[in-house]
Scaffold this active site. Structure first.
Site, mmCIF file in Angstrom:
data_model
loop_
_atom_site.group_PDB
_atom_site.id
_atom_site.type_symbol
_atom_site.label_atom_id
_atom_site.label_comp_id
_atom_site.label_asym_id
_atom_site.label_seq_id
_atom_site.Cartn_x
_atom_site.Cartn_y
_atom_site.Cartn_z
ATOM 1 N N LYS A 54 58.194 79.198 -12.053
ATOM 2 C CA LYS A 54 56.764 79.297 -11.712
ATOM 3 C C LYS A 54 56.283 80.737 -11.865
ATOM 4 O O LYS A 54 55.178 80.990 -12.344
ATOM 5 C CB LYS A 54 56.529 78.781 -10.290
ATOM 6 C CG LYS A 54 56.583 77.254 -10.224
ATOM 7 C CD LYS A 54 56.694 76.681 -8.837
ATOM 8 C CE LYS A 54 56.944 75.175 -8.927
ATOM 9 N NZ LYS A 54 57.388 74.541 -7.700
ATOM 10 N N GLN A 98 57.650 75.936 -1.635
ATOM 11 C CA GLN A 98 58.640 75.150 -2.362
ATOM 12 C C GLN A 98 59.372 74.194 -1.409
ATOM 13 O O GLN A 98 59.817 74.593 -0.326
ATOM 14 C CB GLN A 98 59.643 76.104 -3.050
ATOM 15 C CG GLN A 98 60.652 75.441 -3.956
ATOM 16 C CD GLN A 98 60.029 74.808 -5.204
ATOM 17 O OE1 GLN A 98 58.954 75.197 -5.647
ATOM 18 N NE2 GLN A 98 60.705 73.835 -5.762
ATOM 19 N N ASP A 121 49.567 72.144 -5.107
ATOM 20 C CA ASP A 121 50.490 71.013 -5.271
ATOM 21 C C ASP A 121 49.744 69.679 -5.184
ATOM 22 O O ASP A 121 50.267 68.650 -5.598
ATOM 23 C CB ASP A 121 51.535 71.011 -4.139
ATOM 24 C CG ASP A 121 52.827 71.707 -4.520
ATOM 25 O OD1 ASP A 121 53.258 71.559 -5.678
ATOM 26 O OD2 ASP A 121 53.415 72.367 -3.646
HETATM 27 N N1 GUN Z 1 60.188 71.016 -5.091
HETATM 28 C C1 GUN Z 1 60.453 70.345 -6.223
HETATM 29 N N2 GUN Z 1 59.326 70.108 -6.919
HETATM 30 C C2 GUN Z 1 58.314 70.651 -6.200
HETATM 31 C C3 GUN Z 1 56.909 70.734 -6.399
HETATM 32 O O1 GUN Z 1 56.333 70.254 -7.384
HETATM 33 N N3 GUN Z 1 56.208 71.388 -5.421
HETATM 34 C C4 GUN Z 1 56.793 71.909 -4.320
HETATM 35 N N4 GUN Z 1 56.026 72.527 -3.404
HETATM 36 N N5 GUN Z 1 58.108 71.839 -4.107
HETATM 37 C C5 GUN Z 1 58.858 71.224 -5.041
#
Ligand code: GUN
Length: 284
Positions: A54, A98, A121
């Site tokens: 990211k 996350q 998200d």
């Molecule tokens: N953990 C795995 N995929 C994601 C996601 O798309 N967003 C978040 N916040 N955590 C994750």
């Protein structure tokens, strides 16, 4: 029939290219650039990889990236305090915590603490509710990325029969809602569904988001159907596998996504699109 491959990796790269152009124009005009905060609590190795990705994506498109790694012993109150500060930070358009979080932190409390207008998200109940009510705001990233793939490969989805396998909060359920919004008739199947095979055989669009390699047999696919494989599992040899028997399904499908290189890159780029959306709609 041999299916055409939907190249999510290339489509995501072209969207990142377009995002960078928008950011470059903002810079020329002297505007503030979009900002994303990513919070990682603890040391989960997979989460570390995702968060690094990211950060890299943000750099590529020119967003400001504020990446914070917190100790696994961080309390829920400390995390909520940090979120509150980021909610009030005018240089931050999106906040992503996350998942998974350590056991002692309630993920729902964390999702609800993020301001809905910074919830890139799309997990906040407000944003999920807006999608249910057919007025989407910030949308969950994986279903949003899948819709981008479907819209790039179909003139219209109106009246199509779609089957979604797997009804998780972050993928399967919002996926079904997105398809409804575009005029599909939707079946959502899950672990208690007795006739998943029949629902798949009937479908013009099959979207599997379960995480069981080979769950969806190639011979179930209706000739010409579109197959979107969200599942991604590492097998005993370290190879990434989708839910769908790819070789067999490719002989019948009209369109199919590979694993890897299909939905995964689209999830990542959808989050970047949400950051830009948040800046333009809520924080400009
Ligand atoms: N953990 C795995 N995929 C994601 C996601 O798309 N967003 C978040 N916040 N955590 C994750």
């Amino acid at each position: 029939m041999t299916a055409r491959i939907i190249d999510g990796k290339a489509i995501a790269a072209s969207i990142r290219h377009d995002l960078k152009k928008v950011v470059d124009e903002m810079k020329v005009k002297g505007e503030r650039i979009p900002g994303l905060a990513v919070i990682l609590v603890g040391n989960d190795p997979a989460s570390n990889v995702y968060v690094r990705g990211k950060r890299r994506d943000c750099e590529e498109v020119g967003f400001k990236s504020d990446s914070r790694s917190l100790n696994a012993t961080t309390t829920e109150a400390e995390l909520l305090g940090m979120i509150e500060a980021l909610n009030n930070d005018p240089t931050i358009d999106g906040i992503l915590v996350q998942l998974p979080l350590p056991e002692h932190i309630d993920p729902l409390a964390v999702m609800e603490a993020i301001h809905p207008n910074k919830d890139v998200d799309g997990f906040h109940p407000y944003n999920v509710g807006r999608l249910v009510l057919r007025h989407p705001g910030l949308r969950p990233c994986t279903p949003m990325g899948v819709m981008e793939l479907l819209n790039r490969t179909h003139d219209s989805l109106l009246g199509m029969d779609a089957t979604v396998i797997g009804v998780s909060n972050h993928v399967g359920r919002p996926m079904a809602l997105e398809l409804l919004l575009q005029g599909c008739s939707v079946a959502a199947t899950h672990r208690f569904t007795n006739k998943t095979e029949e629902y798949v055989r009937y479908a013009d669009i099959v979207i599997s988001a379960v995480g069981i390699p080979g769950l969806i047999k190639g011979e179930w696919i209706k000739p010409g159907a579109t197959v979107i494989d969200v599942g991604i599992t590492r097998d005993a040899n370290g190879k990434l596998k989708g839910d769908v028997e790819f070789e067999e399904a490719s002989k019948r499908a009209g369109w199919i996504t590979p694993v890897p290189g299909g939905v995964g890159p689209m999830t990542r780029v959808s989050m970047l699109q949400n950051v830009l959306y948040a800046k333009q709609h809520f924080h400009s």
